[in-house]
Design an enzyme around this catalytic site. Sequence first.
Site, PDB file in Angstrom:
ATOM      1  N   ASN A   9       0.837  -1.197   0.000  1.00 26.82           N
ATOM      2  CA  ASN A   9       0.000   0.000   0.000  1.00 26.82           C
ATOM      3  C   ASN A   9       0.873   1.248   0.000  1.00 26.82           C
ATOM      4  O   ASN A   9       0.385   2.363   0.175  1.00 26.82           O
ATOM      5  CB  ASN A   9      -0.941   0.007   1.216  1.00 26.82           C
ATOM      6  CG  ASN A   9      -2.177  -0.851   0.965  1.00 26.82           C
ATOM      7  OD1 ASN A   9      -2.773  -0.782  -0.102  1.00 26.82           O
ATOM      8  ND2 ASN A   9      -2.543  -1.675   1.932  1.00 26.82           N
ATOM      9  N   ASN A  12       4.319   5.462  -3.062  1.00 27.67           N
ATOM     10  CA  ASN A  12       5.514   5.743  -3.874  1.00 27.67           C
ATOM     11  C   ASN A  12       5.914   4.511  -4.671  1.00 27.67           C
ATOM     12  O   ASN A  12       6.255   4.588  -5.851  1.00 27.67           O
ATOM     13  CB  ASN A  12       6.690   6.184  -2.988  1.00 27.67           C
ATOM     14  CG  ASN A  12       6.438   7.532  -2.349  1.00 27.67           C
ATOM     15  OD1 ASN A  12       5.760   8.373  -2.938  1.00 27.67           O
ATOM     16  ND2 ASN A  12       6.951   7.732  -1.154  1.00 27.67           N
ATOM     17  N   LYS A  13       5.878   3.373  -3.989  1.00 25.83           N
ATOM     18  CA  LYS A  13       6.235   2.105  -4.627  1.00 25.83           C
ATOM     19  C   LYS A  13       5.228   1.766  -5.739  1.00 25.83           C
ATOM     20  O   LYS A  13       5.607   1.363  -6.834  1.00 25.83           O
ATOM     21  CB  LYS A  13       6.244   1.000  -3.560  1.00 25.83           C
ATOM     22  CG  LYS A  13       7.160  -0.159  -3.871  1.00 25.83           C
ATOM     23  CD  LYS A  13       6.996  -1.264  -2.856  1.00 25.83           C
ATOM     24  CE  LYS A  13       7.836  -1.082  -1.627  1.00 25.83           C
ATOM     25  NZ  LYS A  13       7.850  -2.305  -0.782  1.00 25.83           N
ATOM     26  N   GLU A  41       3.438 -11.450   7.552  1.00 25.21           N
ATOM     27  CA  GLU A  41       4.635 -11.368   8.387  1.00 25.21           C
ATOM     28  C   GLU A  41       5.881 -11.751   7.583  1.00 25.21           C
ATOM     29  O   GLU A  41       5.918 -12.793   6.930  1.00 25.21           O
ATOM     30  CB  GLU A  41       4.503 -12.293   9.602  1.00 25.21           C
ATOM     31  CG  GLU A  41       5.600 -12.048  10.625  1.00 25.21           C
ATOM     32  CD  GLU A  41       5.505 -12.957  11.844  1.00 25.21           C
ATOM     33  OE1 GLU A  41       6.434 -12.908  12.662  1.00 25.21           O
ATOM     34  OE2 GLU A  41       4.526 -13.722  11.959  1.00 25.21           O
ATOM     35  N   ASP A  73      10.679  -7.536  -1.437  1.00 24.26           N
ATOM     36  CA  ASP A  73      11.279  -7.277  -0.131  1.00 24.26           C
ATOM     37  C   ASP A  73      12.658  -6.729  -0.410  1.00 24.26           C
ATOM     38  O   ASP A  73      13.355  -7.197  -1.320  1.00 24.26           O
ATOM     39  CB  ASP A  73      11.361  -8.552   0.724  1.00 24.26           C
ATOM     40  CG  ASP A  73      11.767  -8.226   2.161  1.00 24.26           C
ATOM     41  OD1 ASP A  73      11.330  -7.178   2.675  1.00 24.26           O
ATOM     42  OD2 ASP A  73      12.519  -9.003   2.773  1.00 24.26           O
ATOM     43  N   PHE A 154      14.219   7.929   2.300  1.00 18.99           N
ATOM     44  CA  PHE A 154      13.812   7.383   3.596  1.00 18.99           C
ATOM     45  C   PHE A 154      14.798   6.293   3.997  1.00 18.99           C
ATOM     46  O   PHE A 154      15.718   5.957   3.249  1.00 18.99           O
ATOM     47  CB  PHE A 154      12.383   6.825   3.509  1.00 18.99           C
ATOM     48  CG  PHE A 154      12.211   5.786   2.431  1.00 18.99           C
ATOM     49  CD1 PHE A 154      12.383   4.441   2.707  1.00 18.99           C
ATOM     50  CD2 PHE A 154      11.895   6.161   1.125  1.00 18.99           C
ATOM     51  CE1 PHE A 154      12.238   3.482   1.707  1.00 18.99           C
ATOM     52  CE2 PHE A 154      11.737   5.210   0.121  1.00 18.99           C
ATOM     53  CZ  PHE A 154      11.914   3.873   0.420  1.00 18.99           C
ATOM     54  N   ARG A 183      15.244  -1.238  -6.788  1.00 18.35           N
ATOM     55  CA  ARG A 183      13.877  -1.584  -7.198  1.00 18.35           C
ATOM     56  C   ARG A 183      13.722  -1.441  -8.705  1.00 18.35           C
ATOM     57  O   ARG A 183      13.080  -2.248  -9.362  1.00 18.35           O
ATOM     58  CB  ARG A 183      12.859  -0.716  -6.457  1.00 18.35           C
ATOM     59  CG  ARG A 183      11.415  -1.140  -6.758  1.00 18.35           C
ATOM     60  CD  ARG A 183      10.400  -0.472  -5.856  1.00 18.35           C
ATOM     61  NE  ARG A 183      10.595  -0.898  -4.477  1.00 18.35           N
ATOM     62  CZ  ARG A 183      11.028  -0.104  -3.503  1.00 18.35           C
ATOM     63  NH1 ARG A 183      11.291   1.157  -3.741  1.00 18.35           N
ATOM     64  NH2 ARG A 183      11.193  -0.564  -2.289  1.00 18.35           N
TER      65      ARG A 183
END
EC number: 3.6.1.66
Length: 201
Positions: A9, A12-13, A41, A73, A154, A183
């Site tokens: 959610n 930006n991604k 998790e 991830d 960030f 990414r």
Amino acid sequence: MKTVLLATNNENKVNEIKDILCELNLKVVSLKEVGINVEVEEDELTFMGNALKKALTLYNMIDDKKYMVLADDSGLSVDVLGGAPGVFSARYAGEHGNSKANNEKLLEDMKGLKNRKGKFICAMALVIDKDNIIKVQGEVEGSIGYEEKGDNGFGYDPLFFVSKYNMTFAEMDKDIKNSISHRRDALNKIKEKLKSYIEDK
């Protein structure tokens, strides 16, 4: 053609992924857009393990198989620390998502160390269907600074120095950072593999 459902959610991604995959004329949606609210998790030992777990968990939750599920991830791996923070990047100092504490711990752990090589890693898993899963890993190499620099980005961005640009991720313009990021590297690989898959169909 199927729709790509992103297991995130993070806006930006979501926007970055949409920008890259739009070239394939694919519809890309976030969990929020389809009304799913779930946290998987991240307890695997590798970035790929976590990405795969998230993608498969969501794929198996969805009745409508028009969706392909894309999960990622990512984190920081520092050579001299044996790959740490690694999969614990977001909670390196104990509390999840406390970037200031994580950066302080990293600087403390690297005090007096000359070898400061590190890399950001992004593992991505795309579940097309139960028999077709695309797995890729993207990387960007750099080094860990001695102090935080820059106000953009960030996480570990203020400490991650890229010599080619002579600045940290946090000092870079967002477009420059996104064009060389781990990414972006992973997404480009996903895009190529997906393109081949679509062409074969």
